[in-house]
Design a protein around this motif. Sequence first.
Motif, PDB file in Angstrom:
ATOM      1  N   ASN A  25       0.984  -1.112   0.102  1.00 41.22           N
ATOM      2  CA  ASN A  25      -0.036   0.034  -0.142  1.00 41.22           C
ATOM      3  C   ASN A  25       0.913   1.110  -0.070  1.00 41.22           C
ATOM      4  O   ASN A  25       1.537   1.646   1.029  1.00 41.22           O
ATOM      5  N   PRO A  26       1.154   1.949  -1.088  1.00 43.36           N
ATOM      6  CA  PRO A  26       1.872   3.138  -1.252  1.00 43.36           C
ATOM      7  C   PRO A  26       1.665   4.165  -0.277  1.00 43.36           C
ATOM      8  O   PRO A  26       2.712   4.920   0.218  1.00 43.36           O
ATOM      9  N   ASN A  27       0.532   4.212   0.265  1.00 42.80           N
ATOM     10  CA  ASN A  27       0.121   5.308   1.101  1.00 42.80           C
ATOM     11  C   ASN A  27       0.539   4.992   2.622  1.00 42.80           C
ATOM     12  O   ASN A  27       0.859   5.869   3.423  1.00 42.80           O
ATOM     13  N   SER A  88      -6.258   2.704  -7.224  1.00 46.43           N
ATOM     14  CA  SER A  88      -5.729   3.515  -6.457  1.00 46.43           C
ATOM     15  C   SER A  88      -4.732   2.834  -5.068  1.00 46.43           C
ATOM     16  O   SER A  88      -3.826   3.253  -4.811  1.00 46.43           O
ATOM     17  N   ALA A  89      -5.450   1.863  -4.685  1.00 42.19           N
ATOM     18  CA  ALA A  89      -4.952   1.054  -3.304  1.00 42.19           C
ATOM     19  C   ALA A  89      -3.338   0.557  -3.629  1.00 42.19           C
ATOM     20  O   ALA A  89      -2.838   0.342  -2.450  1.00 42.19           O
ATOM     21  N   GLU A  90      -3.309  -0.002  -4.889  1.00 41.34           N
ATOM     22  CA  GLU A  90      -2.047  -0.658  -5.253  1.00 41.34           C
ATOM     23  C   GLU A  90      -1.264   0.112  -5.919  1.00 41.34           C
ATOM     24  O   GLU A  90       0.162   0.062  -5.643  1.00 41.34           O
ATOM     25  N   HIS A  91      -1.746   1.054  -6.657  1.00 40.73           N
ATOM     26  CA  HIS A  91      -0.621   2.021  -7.539  1.00 40.73           C
ATOM     27  C   HIS A  91      -0.265   3.369  -6.565  1.00 40.73           C
ATOM     28  O   HIS A  91       0.869   4.035  -6.659  1.00 40.73           O
ATOM     29  N   GLY A  92      -1.322   3.926  -5.936  1.00 36.41           N
ATOM     30  CA  GLY A  92      -1.061   5.365  -5.301  1.00 36.41           C
ATOM     31  C   GLY A  92      -1.751   6.432  -6.218  1.00 36.41           C
ATOM     32  O   GLY A  92      -1.682   7.636  -5.368  1.00 36.41           O
ATOM     33  N   LYS A  93      -2.124   6.221  -7.085  1.00 39.44           N
ATOM     34  CA  LYS A  93      -2.872   7.210  -8.000  1.00 39.44           C
ATOM     35  C   LYS A  93      -4.182   7.827  -7.291  1.00 39.44           C
ATOM     36  O   LYS A  93      -5.082   7.004  -6.650  1.00 39.44           O
ATOM     37  N   VAL A  94      -4.425   8.948  -7.218  1.00 40.41           N
ATOM     38  CA  VAL A  94      -5.821   9.375  -6.673  1.00 40.41           C
ATOM     39  C   VAL A  94      -6.906   9.010  -7.524  1.00 40.41           C
ATOM     40  O   VAL A  94      -6.632   8.505  -8.630  1.00 40.41           O
ATOM     41  N   ILE A  95      -7.850   8.982  -6.663  1.00 40.45           N
ATOM     42  CA  ILE A  95      -9.178   8.280  -7.498  1.00 40.45           C
ATOM     43  C   ILE A  95      -9.464   8.943  -8.987  1.00 40.45           C
ATOM     44  O   ILE A  95      -9.931   8.119  -9.791  1.00 40.45           O
ATOM     45  N   ALA A  96      -9.457  10.152  -8.856  1.00 36.20           N
ATOM     46  CA  ALA A  96      -9.801  10.682 -10.053  1.00 36.20           C
ATOM     47  C   ALA A  96      -8.843  10.368 -11.305  1.00 36.20           C
ATOM     48  O   ALA A  96      -9.305   9.952 -12.300  1.00 36.20           O
ATOM     49  N   ASP A  97      -7.645  10.097 -11.018  1.00 34.87           N
ATOM     50  CA  ASP A  97      -6.476   9.742 -11.738  1.00 34.87           C
ATOM     51  C   ASP A  97      -6.707   8.364 -12.143  1.00 34.87           C
ATOM     52  O   ASP A  97      -6.671   7.744 -13.623  1.00 34.87           O
ATOM     53  N   VAL A 303       7.852  28.226  -9.439  1.00 38.58           N
ATOM     54  CA  VAL A 303       8.244  28.447  -7.861  1.00 38.58           C
ATOM     55  C   VAL A 303       7.053  28.993  -7.078  1.00 38.58           C
ATOM     56  O   VAL A 303       6.943  28.403  -6.131  1.00 38.58           O
ATOM     57  N   ALA A 304       6.435  29.786  -7.566  1.00 36.29           N
ATOM     58  CA  ALA A 304       4.970  30.224  -6.977  1.00 36.29           C
ATOM     59  C   ALA A 304       3.994  29.263  -7.338  1.00 36.29           C
ATOM     60  O   ALA A 304       2.959  29.083  -6.268  1.00 36.29           O
ATOM     61  N   GLU A 305       3.877  28.453  -8.082  1.00 31.66           N
ATOM     62  CA  GLU A 305       2.737  27.526  -8.312  1.00 31.66           C
ATOM     63  C   GLU A 305       3.058  26.144  -7.526  1.00 31.66           C
ATOM     64  O   GLU A 305       2.057  25.543  -7.114  1.00 31.66           O
ATOM     65  N   ILE A 306       4.352  25.669  -7.377  1.00 32.96           N
ATOM     66  CA  ILE A 306       4.478  24.444  -6.809  1.00 32.96           C
ATOM     67  C   ILE A 306       3.880  24.254  -5.222  1.00 32.96           C
ATOM     68  O   ILE A 306       3.360  23.254  -5.064  1.00 32.96           O
ATOM     69  N   PRO A 307       4.055  25.467  -4.455  1.00 28.40           N
ATOM     70  CA  PRO A 307       3.426  25.250  -3.229  1.00 28.40           C
ATOM     71  C   PRO A 307       2.146  25.247  -3.005  1.00 28.40           C
ATOM     72  O   PRO A 307       1.387  24.533  -1.989  1.00 28.40           O
ATOM     73  N   ARG A 308       1.189  25.367  -4.179  1.00 28.55           N
ATOM     74  CA  ARG A 308      -0.149  25.240  -4.508  1.00 28.55           C
ATOM     75  C   ARG A 308      -0.688  23.651  -4.606  1.00 28.55           C
ATOM     76  O   ARG A 308      -1.605  23.258  -4.411  1.00 28.55           O
ATOM     77  N   LEU A 309       0.483  22.970  -5.053  1.00 29.91           N
ATOM     78  CA  LEU A 309       0.268  21.511  -5.261  1.00 29.91           C
ATOM     79  C   LEU A 309      -0.190  20.762  -4.019  1.00 29.91           C
ATOM     80  O   LEU A 309       0.752  20.984  -3.017  1.00 29.91           O
ATOM     81  N   LYS A 310      -1.151  19.841  -4.017  1.00 28.73           N
ATOM     82  CA  LYS A 310      -1.396  19.131  -2.780  1.00 28.73           C
ATOM     83  C   LYS A 310      -1.168  17.611  -3.046  1.00 28.73           C
ATOM     84  O   LYS A 310      -1.475  17.090  -3.641  1.00 28.73           O
ATOM     85  N   VAL A 311      -0.014  17.204  -2.170  1.00 29.25           N
ATOM     86  CA  VAL A 311       0.500  15.733  -2.111  1.00 29.25           C
ATOM     87  C   VAL A 311      -0.326  15.249  -0.873  1.00 29.25           C
ATOM     88  O   VAL A 311      -0.316  15.565  -0.045  1.00 29.25           O
ATOM     89  N   GLY A 312      -1.026  14.054  -1.204  1.00 29.01           N
ATOM     90  CA  GLY A 312      -2.012  13.468  -0.385  1.00 29.01           C
ATOM     91  C   GLY A 312      -2.175  12.079  -0.395  1.00 29.01           C
ATOM     92  O   GLY A 312      -1.702  11.400  -1.460  1.00 29.01           O
ATOM     93  N   VAL A 313      -2.892  11.547   0.334  1.00 31.05           N
ATOM     94  CA  VAL A 313      -3.475   9.859   0.414  1.00 31.05           C
ATOM     95  C   VAL A 313      -4.129   9.861  -1.192  1.00 31.05           C
ATOM     96  O   VAL A 313      -4.818  10.541  -1.550  1.00 31.05           O
ATOM     97  N   SER A 314      -4.232   8.601  -1.554  1.00 29.57           N
ATOM     98  CA  SER A 314      -4.739   8.373  -2.799  1.00 29.57           C
ATOM     99  C   SER A 314      -6.141   8.531  -2.808  1.00 29.57           C
ATOM    100  O   SER A 314      -7.006   8.634  -3.823  1.00 29.57           O
ATOM    101  N   ASP A 316      -7.830  10.813  -1.137  1.00 27.19           N
ATOM    102  CA  ASP A 316      -8.076  12.296  -0.757  1.00 27.19           C
ATOM    103  C   ASP A 316      -8.414  13.036  -2.106  1.00 27.19           C
ATOM    104  O   ASP A 316      -8.019  13.216  -3.027  1.00 27.19           O
ATOM    105  N   PRO A 317      -9.821  13.335  -2.053  1.00 27.73           N
ATOM    106  CA  PRO A 317     -10.255  14.026  -3.349  1.00 27.73           C
ATOM    107  C   PRO A 317      -9.663  15.264  -3.538  1.00 27.73           C
ATOM    108  O   PRO A 317      -9.885  15.639  -4.876  1.00 27.73           O
ATOM    109  N   ASP A 318      -9.112  15.963  -2.823  1.00 31.28           N
ATOM    110  CA  ASP A 318      -8.414  17.176  -2.948  1.00 31.28           C
ATOM    111  C   ASP A 318      -6.879  17.087  -3.356  1.00 31.28           C
ATOM    112  O   ASP A 318      -6.195  18.013  -3.683  1.00 31.28           O
ATOM    113  N   ALA A 319      -6.383  15.830  -3.323  1.00 25.32           N
ATOM    114  CA  ALA A 319      -5.017  15.700  -3.576  1.00 25.32           C
ATOM    115  C   ALA A 319      -4.784  15.986  -4.976  1.00 25.32           C
ATOM    116  O   ALA A 319      -5.598  15.140  -6.034  1.00 25.32           O
TER     117      ALA A 319
END
Length: 500
Positions: A25-27, A88-97, A303-314, A316-319
């Motif tokens: 589980n990559p998460n 998602s559970a085995e790869h780690g992609k977010v659900i939408a992806d 540089v300004a855009e990168i902090p807006r990216l959210k890394v989260g568990v797969s 997480d609908p907002d990740a």
Amino acid sequence: MREINHFIGGASFTGASGRFSDVFNPNTGEVQARVQLATAAEMDRAVQTAQDAFDGWSSTNPQRRARVMFEFKRLVEANMDELAAMLSAEHGKVIADAKGDVMRGLDVIEFACGIPHALKGEYTWGAGPGIDVYSMRQPLGVVAGITPFNFPAMIPMWMFGVAIAVGNTFILKPSERDPSVPVRLGELMIEAGAPAGVLNVVHGDKTAVDAILTHPKVHAVSFVGSSDIAHYVYQMGAQHGKRVQAMGGAKNHGIVLPDADMDQVIKDLSGAAFGSAGERCMALPVVVPVGKRTADELRERMVAEIPRLKVGVSTDPDAHYGPVVTAAHRAKVAGWIEKGVQEGAELVVDGRDFSLQGHENGYFMGPSLFDNVTPEMESYKEEIFGPVLQIVRAASFEEALHLPSRHQYGNGVAIFTQNGRAARDFAARVNVGMVGINVPIPVPVAYHTFGGWKRSAFGDTNQHGMEGVKFWTKVKTVTARWPDSELEHADSSFVIPTMQ
């Protein structure tokens, strides 16, 4: 511990090799299952099962085969949530992806539903005195696909969708890192009405791959993975008389001209470079701004855009993206970042120390950004396959054009501009197989074809579309004469027939 079995002859099959691979589980970093690894004998069993099913399936008329594909498409759509969660559970992609992964595979299944039209041959009436000539496309027999971890739904469907629709029976050897979705697809194919043995899923490592490549009853092999292994698959398969298409690695470039819509470029780069944690062969890990002013603005805005990216568990609908697939892969990506630093590239944003609270053992990486990368650097030459974007500055359009054209990989490339003439010139001249014009990930629609150039692809036939139909079939041409029995028979001829 949950065990993932093979799927042979329309049913779960428990192997006897005693060898397994852990599925993480990559998460969380925890082992969630283990998958069986096949022996050569077990692969032979699957091939024989497919061979036994071939005569009946290949003699089924194309319209009835298409109806099975229609029903398979309906079942996959009905089970979309289950498949996406499993993936998602085995790869780690977010659900939408993960859903996008399934949907892009279904696009090819939808194309395969029209297989009766795609299989129509050519016909010439009256090619000679009382002579007609026509051609037909016939299936090869038992064929196989070897697929990577990064698209466990899409790429298998790209392969078996067309291969099965034209009348072949299929052996799928998916990645052992995320094997559950391919098995579920096999179950749904049987539920859709395909006879047992038409689609078989056999898990394994190099032992299973070599068993496919050397088996005398496997007539064609499609592969997607790294270039070194693609080259091996191509050579080994060809050596054993098989038709082979082997898709390899990539280092896709995004060329940004001074007149590009920079607002859209930044959004496109964020998604194309960091989406799915960069684990895409069509990701955009290199951006080439033309001119200092363009480069400085692009760097500042990224540089300004990168902090807006959210890394989260797969889940997480907002990740925006989740973890990479394994700890080993995370270490490999981190190693390439360190290599870039050692080579003299400027690490503007370092994502290596990213940690997700509550999931500290997960395989997460933050986005990384390099500037002043040069073509001589190994970190530029090789595929990193992680959430890393490299800026390679170019002084002119010609310099920017030459970078992807001279690179060892030639999978995809994109150009961002509002100048139609420049875009047209670039598309015609760039030495790369797939081109996007203001499209960051130029994966063609299913009724066209997918394939790169240079070390990104071995073999001369691409994936899906009519190229896929050609790859999975062989052409038979018939020359027929129906003489009038009342006419005198022609004398024997000892020269080659001509139309004179």
